[in-house]
Motif scaffolding. Structure first.
Motif, PDB file in Angstrom:
ATOM      1  N   ASN A   2       1.085  -1.148  -0.233  1.00  0.00           N
ATOM      2  CA  ASN A   2       0.302  -0.185   0.090  1.00  0.00           C
ATOM      3  C   ASN A   2       0.869   1.030   0.100  1.00  0.00           C
ATOM      4  N   THR A  31      -7.496   5.841   2.600  1.00  0.00           N
ATOM      5  CA  THR A  31      -7.676   4.617   1.823  1.00  0.00           C
ATOM      6  C   THR A  31      -8.855   3.672   2.471  1.00  0.00           C
ATOM      7  N   SER A 153       5.287  -0.668 -11.947  1.00  0.00           N
ATOM      8  CA  SER A 153       4.141  -0.605 -12.566  1.00  0.00           C
ATOM      9  C   SER A 153       3.958  -0.576 -13.944  1.00  0.00           C
ATOM     10  N   ASP A 163       0.862  -2.652 -11.701  1.00  0.00           N
ATOM     11  CA  ASP A 163       2.336  -3.817  -9.694  1.00  0.00           C
ATOM     12  C   ASP A 163       1.762  -4.778  -9.707  1.00  0.00           C
ATOM     13  N   GLY A 189      -0.981  -6.581  -8.768  1.00  0.00           N
ATOM     14  CA  GLY A 189      -1.825  -5.790  -8.123  1.00  0.00           C
ATOM     15  C   GLY A 189      -2.832  -4.804  -9.699  1.00  0.00           C
ATOM     16  N   ASN A 191      -4.769  -1.591 -10.739  1.00  0.00           N
ATOM     17  CA  ASN A 191      -5.305  -0.402 -10.512  1.00  0.00           C
ATOM     18  C   ASN A 191      -7.008   0.033 -11.818  1.00  0.00           C
ATOM     19  N   TYR A 192      -8.231   0.711 -11.545  1.00  0.00           N
ATOM     20  CA  TYR A 192      -8.666   1.636 -12.043  1.00  0.00           C
ATOM     21  C   TYR A 192      -8.641   2.438 -11.589  1.00  0.00           C
ATOM     22  N   ASP A 193      -8.903   3.706 -11.946  1.00  0.00           N
ATOM     23  CA  ASP A 193      -8.839   5.191 -11.788  1.00  0.00           C
ATOM     24  C   ASP A 193     -10.327   5.534 -12.581  1.00  0.00           C
ATOM     25  N   THR A 198      -9.470   5.551  -6.393  1.00  0.00           N
ATOM     26  CA  THR A 198      -9.098   4.331  -7.660  1.00  0.00           C
ATOM     27  C   THR A 198      -9.495   3.251  -7.180  1.00  0.00           C
ATOM     28  N   SER A 200      -8.487  -0.806  -6.322  1.00  0.00           N
ATOM     29  CA  SER A 200      -7.564  -1.717  -6.368  1.00  0.00           C
ATOM     30  C   SER A 200      -7.827  -2.850  -6.489  1.00  0.00           C
ATOM     31  N   SER A 224      -9.131   4.094  -2.885  1.00  0.00           N
ATOM     32  CA  SER A 224      -8.108   4.860  -2.637  1.00  0.00           C
ATOM     33  C   SER A 224      -8.598   6.458  -3.414  1.00  0.00           C
TER      34      SER A 224
END
Length: 227
Positions: A2, A31, A153, A163, A189, A191-193, A198, A200, A224
């Motif tokens: 994290n 988060t 990344s 990640d 991992g 991640n999607y914004d 975000t 994750s 997050s």
């Protein structure tokens, strides 16, 4: 860790800061996660976590920050607070070096678990290599420890990234990894914004999941937001 913690991470060392800026910049983050995993170990006994922190970038490479999370070690300790600072700079085009210090504090345990880490992180493009040293890992007279981290990344689309992490912890701290003094942790991992947050989903595991409590493989979902 994290967050660099945490991820001590999550962790907590910031990326290279701009070398030219007119004033300090303050940023924050919050988060919510289904677990708090630090170097492959659940810090919340496989329960949910609420985390957040603030960072100050002085615009000349120096930075300080603080970060906190709930924890569950089966004792009166319920909170972790991290205070950190360092200097990040570019040594060549696309190559950054970050030298930092982290103080881990666990209120309510009379400082028994408190400890420090000294961190050096080298980044090249989307890759980073980190080296961590602690003279008193997890406090209370524990042994010293060194940690080696490799992270990458990968951007898949404008709002989607992945990640990858692998790390090795070597420590004399009794009972941390059963009879072993070294173990490996890893994480993958995505991640999607979306809508300024975000989302994750990450999978964590270690090579001591058969003998160490709370170090087995698990998926962690988190939301997050930067402030």
């Amino acid at each position: 860790m994290n967050a660099w913690k945490k991820m001590l991470g999550v962790a907590l060392v910031t990326t290279a800061a701009p070398l030219a800026a007119s004033a300090a910049e303050i940023s924050g983050n919050v988060t919510m996660a289904t677990d708090y995993v630090f170097r492959g170990y659940s810090q919340t006994n496989e329960k949910g976590a609420i985390q957040g922190g603030f960072d100050v970038d002085f615009g000349n490479g120096f930075y300080v920050g603080t970060w906190a999370s709930n924890v569950d070690f089966g004792s009166e300790v319920t909170t972790e607070m991290d205070f950190y600072g360092g200097y990040a700079f570019e040594v060549a085009e696309g190559v950054g070096l970050d030298l930092g210090f982290i103080q881990f504090i666990y209120p309510g345990d009379e400082a028994a678990l408190n400890y420090q880490e000294y961190v050096a992180s080298l980044s090249v493009g989307d890759f980073s290599f980190g080296l961590v040293y602690s003279p008193d890992y997890f406090g209370d007279g524990g042994g010293d420890a060194t940690v080696i981290n490799f992270d990458y990344s990968l951007s898949l689309a404008e709002a989607i990234s992945m990640d990858f992490h692998i790390g090795q912890t070597n420590t004399d701290e009794d009972g941390l990894v059963d009879e072993d003094d070294s173990y490996i942790d890893y994480m993958i991992g995505v991640n999607y914004d979306v809508a300024d947050v975000t989302l994750s989903l990450a999978y964590y595991d270690t090579d001591v999941d058969q003998v160490a409590p709370n170090a087995d493989g698990r998926y962690v979902f988190s939301i997050s937001k930067s402030l």
